[in-house]
Motif scaffolding. Sequence first.
Motif: not given
Length: 289
Positions: A142-157, A202-215
């Motif tokens: 599990r990862i938080p919606i509010a601070t991760t790329a996957m979660g933010r992409a989901y949020f705006w979908a 780095g907004e969820w974990q300092d050492d992890v960067h990611a991109a996200g897209v919703a479907l």
Amino acid sequence: MKRSVKSAATDRNFVVALARGLDVLRAFRPNDGMLGNQEIAARTNLPKPTISRLTYTLTKLGYLTPVPRFEKYQLAPAAMALGYAALANLGIRSLSEPFRDELMRQTGGACAIGARDRLSMIYFGQSRSSMTVGVQLDVGSRIPIATTAMGRAYFWALPAEERAQLLREFREHYGSRWAKMRDGLEQAGEMVAKYGFVISAGEWQDDVHAAGVALTLNDGTGPYAFNCGAPAFRFTEERLRNDIGPRLLAMVRNIEAALGGLAAPQPKKTEPKKNKSGGKVARIVEGLG
């Protein structure tokens, strides 16, 4: 989805005892192994005597296995069977696998698909290799919606009404931390409108960067969201914006093409206006849009 105490108390169809029993099962996380009644009580915010009755009942039903030596419990095969049945019924998981694997090979990043679990996203498909050793996530994580790329992409979908409800839950849950998270969500909304993807550097974990897209699908399921992430030194913000994000977006569009009529049509993109405080995206993030 988590229900408030007030809504549960006024809904005559809501079975509180069943909800509490499921909360006990949800308390077990990947790599937990065994949990005792006290640990489960802390995770569920339920009284220990209530937890003792629930774990006893779930043991009798075959969903928990007691380990008397440690006075703890572990998930039994009957509970795991529910998860495997759910995975088997998620066709998007198997359909997206070759696409995820290819993106993993192209970028050297881990590529996952997830769905909402209360205020988190839960992975139900993950493609990673030895090159992504810094990303210690797998199916069930599990990862938080509010601070991760996957979660933010989901949020705006999400449809506006569901997004507003989720915002209320965020404010209640995060308290004083919410203001900073809200700013990140606002920026993510602007990025989705302009580019079709979001990033979290780095907004969820300092050492992890990611991109996200919703479907979003037309069959009533989802929305789902994909991410592609790696240790920060490998996926810089510049690379996320100019390489990883566009590649991930292209992958999701290819999955939509493979799904044919199941994929929801994408809205026409318009160049967003620069948002001052109180602009359209800001109003939505405040739950006023």
